[in-house]
Design a protein around this motif. Structure first.
Motif, mmCIF file in Angstrom:
data_model
loop_
_atom_site.group_PDB
_atom_site.id
_atom_site.type_symbol
_atom_site.label_atom_id
_atom_site.label_comp_id
_atom_site.label_asym_id
_atom_site.label_seq_id
_atom_site.Cartn_x
_atom_site.Cartn_y
_atom_site.Cartn_z
ATOM 1 N N ARG A 127 -7.674 -17.389 3.366
ATOM 2 C CA ARG A 127 -7.100 -16.063 3.180
ATOM 3 C C ARG A 127 -6.893 -15.738 1.716
ATOM 4 O O ARG A 127 -6.338 -16.522 0.955
ATOM 5 C CB ARG A 127 -5.753 -15.992 3.920
ATOM 6 C CG ARG A 127 -4.988 -14.686 3.800
ATOM 7 C CD ARG A 127 -5.388 -13.701 4.861
ATOM 8 N NE ARG A 127 -4.510 -12.541 4.880
ATOM 9 C CZ ARG A 127 -4.157 -11.898 5.969
ATOM 10 N NH1 ARG A 127 -4.603 -12.283 7.135
ATOM 11 N NH2 ARG A 127 -3.373 -10.843 5.911
ATOM 12 N N GLU A 128 -7.374 -14.559 1.314
ATOM 13 C CA GLU A 128 -7.091 -14.037 -0.019
ATOM 14 C C GLU A 128 -5.785 -13.254 0.051
ATOM 15 O O GLU A 128 -5.600 -12.420 0.917
ATOM 16 C CB GLU A 128 -8.216 -13.086 -0.460
ATOM 17 C CG GLU A 128 -9.589 -13.705 -0.484
ATOM 18 C CD GLU A 128 -10.660 -12.655 -0.672
ATOM 19 O OE1 GLU A 128 -10.369 -11.570 -1.203
ATOM 20 O OE2 GLU A 128 -11.807 -12.907 -0.277
ATOM 21 N N VAL A 129 -4.869 -13.549 -0.856
ATOM 22 C CA VAL A 129 -3.576 -12.866 -0.852
ATOM 23 C C VAL A 129 -3.321 -12.260 -2.215
ATOM 24 O O VAL A 129 -3.965 -12.603 -3.203
ATOM 25 C CB VAL A 129 -2.430 -13.818 -0.466
ATOM 26 C CG1 VAL A 129 -2.576 -14.247 0.992
ATOM 27 C CG2 VAL A 129 -2.408 -15.039 -1.380
ATOM 28 N N ASP A 146 0.826 -1.209 0.000
ATOM 29 C CA ASP A 146 0.000 0.000 0.000
ATOM 30 C C ASP A 146 0.857 1.255 0.000
ATOM 31 O O ASP A 146 1.923 1.292 0.639
ATOM 32 C CB ASP A 146 -0.889 0.036 1.248
ATOM 33 C CG ASP A 146 -2.058 -0.911 1.168
ATOM 34 O OD1 ASP A 146 -2.271 -1.510 0.091
ATOM 35 O OD2 ASP A 146 -2.769 -1.047 2.175
ATOM 36 N N GLN A 155 -17.321 0.781 3.097
ATOM 37 C CA GLN A 155 -16.118 -0.022 2.921
ATOM 38 C C GLN A 155 -15.142 0.275 4.055
ATOM 39 O O GLN A 155 -14.826 1.441 4.320
ATOM 40 C CB GLN A 155 -15.436 0.259 1.583
ATOM 41 C CG GLN A 155 -14.252 -0.677 1.341
ATOM 42 C CD GLN A 155 -13.725 -0.623 -0.084
ATOM 43 O OE1 GLN A 155 -14.241 0.113 -0.898
ATOM 44 N NE2 GLN A 155 -12.700 -1.403 -0.361
ATOM 45 N N GLY A 165 -9.339 -3.949 0.988
ATOM 46 C CA GLY A 165 -9.928 -4.447 -0.244
ATOM 47 C C GLY A 165 -10.077 -5.948 -0.347
ATOM 48 O O GLY A 165 -10.642 -6.445 -1.325
ATOM 49 N N THR A 166 -9.578 -6.706 0.625
ATOM 50 C CA THR A 166 -9.634 -8.170 0.527
ATOM 51 C C THR A 166 -10.213 -8.765 1.803
ATOM 52 O O THR A 166 -10.255 -8.123 2.849
ATOM 53 C CB THR A 166 -8.238 -8.773 0.296
ATOM 54 O OG1 THR A 166 -7.387 -8.428 1.406
ATOM 55 C CG2 THR A 166 -7.618 -8.253 -0.996
ATOM 56 N N ASN A 167 -10.622 -10.031 1.691
ATOM 57 C CA ASN A 167 -11.109 -10.800 2.838
ATOM 58 C C ASN A 167 -12.266 -10.099 3.552
ATOM 59 O O ASN A 167 -12.336 -10.089 4.782
ATOM 60 C CB ASN A 167 -9.959 -11.069 3.825
ATOM 61 C CG ASN A 167 -8.835 -11.858 3.205
ATOM 62 O OD1 ASN A 167 -8.906 -13.072 3.088
ATOM 63 N ND2 ASN A 167 -7.793 -11.165 2.783
ATOM 64 N N VAL A 205 -2.915 -4.662 7.729
ATOM 65 C CA VAL A 205 -4.064 -4.795 6.824
ATOM 66 C C VAL A 205 -5.367 -4.433 7.521
ATOM 67 O O VAL A 205 -6.130 -3.605 7.037
ATOM 68 C CB VAL A 205 -4.182 -6.221 6.246
ATOM 69 C CG1 VAL A 205 -5.331 -6.286 5.232
ATOM 70 C CG2 VAL A 205 -2.881 -6.676 5.588
ATOM 71 N N THR A 208 -10.426 -13.128 8.740
ATOM 72 C CA THR A 208 -9.345 -13.999 8.297
ATOM 73 C C THR A 208 -8.442 -14.385 9.459
ATOM 74 O O THR A 208 -8.351 -13.668 10.457
ATOM 75 C CB THR A 208 -8.499 -13.305 7.197
ATOM 76 O OG1 THR A 208 -7.459 -14.191 6.759
ATOM 77 C CG2 THR A 208 -7.858 -12.031 7.692
#
Length: 292
Positions: A290-292, A103, A152, A140-142, A160, A219
């Motif tokens: 987990r989304e990576v 980021d 959001q 933006g993920t998980n 994160v 997560t």
């Protein structure tokens, strides 16, 4: 009955945490949590991974009734405390872009006095920055389904996610596997919960109510070398507990080479307060990948 047993905030990323009995939640997570950060001369974030002795920098927050006040920092090498305003006049500070992992987000440089204070302590040319509220750092993920979120979620300078939850029961199970016990401070949680029916019950939590406030557990948290740094000495002491976690806590298919411990969470709305003793009710469970 599950309830909050401990609450911690970490005003300066990777420095010592503050244990509190009650704390407000704003749009970023706990108020002032990881709102300041140490960066190198290229404005890339620094943590105990590079400088383990950041663990010995002690923050104190002194709030005034008008929501002002001071962040006071102490380190063991300098009798002179560093005092920073909780609500600085941003016109007096230079804007900068800082990097946290992948980021890039806007921040403000706290100035030469703060840079000298922390540079003298670490023995390197570094700076302290604080979060810009002019730019959102969105997660933006998980995330849960968009139609469930009021907005959001975002965070300040956390890696994160704004919250890390641990259970006392999971920590107890880990310590049974270690020669030398560790404390929750090795894992830098925000919320510690007691009263789980079994260790790692939190692995499957999806939604929880803390008092009457909804939190999404999004997560598992992969652990790194920071868990091996003794929070009392600011020194890396061997391979534990990371080695043991790697041996039995590779439990997320999205993180198959990482030992996981604790759960990351986001809140559904700001303007609430959490307290030690608040009851925790699990209202939805399921698998996490987990989304990576």
């Amino acid at each position: 009955m599950k309830e909050i047993s401990e609450i911690y905030i970490y005003p300066v990323k990777s420095c010592r945490g503050i244990k509190v009995n009650s704390w407000k939640v704003n749009e970023y997570g706990f108020k002032y949590d990881r709102f300041w950060m140490v960066v190198d001369d290229q404005y890339s974030f620094l943590t105990q991974r590079e400088y383990p002795n950041l663990a010995l920098v002690i923050p104190t927050i002194q709030e005034n009734d008008d929501d002002g006040g001071e962040l006071i920092l102490e380190n063991p090498k300098n009798e002179q405390k560093l005092i920073l305003p909780l609500l600085p006049n941003k016109e007096g500070y230079a804007k900068c872009l800082v990097k946290i992992h992948d980021d890039v987000t806007m921040a403000f440089d706290c100035g030469e006095e703060s840079s000298k204070w922390i540079s003298d302590y670490l023995g390197a040319k570094v700076k302290i920055v604080f979060k810009s509220t002019e730019e959102s750092r969105l997660i933006g993920t998980n995330l849960p389904p968009k139609d469930e979120l009021l907005k959001q979620p975002e965070t300040a300078f956390a890696d994160v996610f704004p919250f890390l939850i641990l259970s006392e029961e999971s920590l107890s199970d880990l310590n049974k596997r270690l020669t030398t016990s560790v404390t929750c401070r090795n894992f830098r949680p925000n919320i510690v919960i007691k009263g789980c029916e079994k260790p790692y019950e939190e692995d499957r939590w999806k939604k929880i109510m803390i008092s009457d406030h909804l939190f999404y557990v999004v997560t598992k948290c992969p652990r790194c070398v920071m868990t091996t740094i003794n929070p009392e000495t600011g020194k890396k002491e061997g391979l534990e507990p990371l080695k043991t976690l790697q041996s039995y806590r590779r439990v997320d298919p999205g993180l198959k080479y990482r030992g996981c411990f604790g759960m990351n969470a986001i809140h559904n709305k700001p303007g609430i307060t959490l307290n030690i003793g608040d009851q925790v009710k699990v209202i939805a469970t399921g698998e996490h990948i987990r989304e990576v």
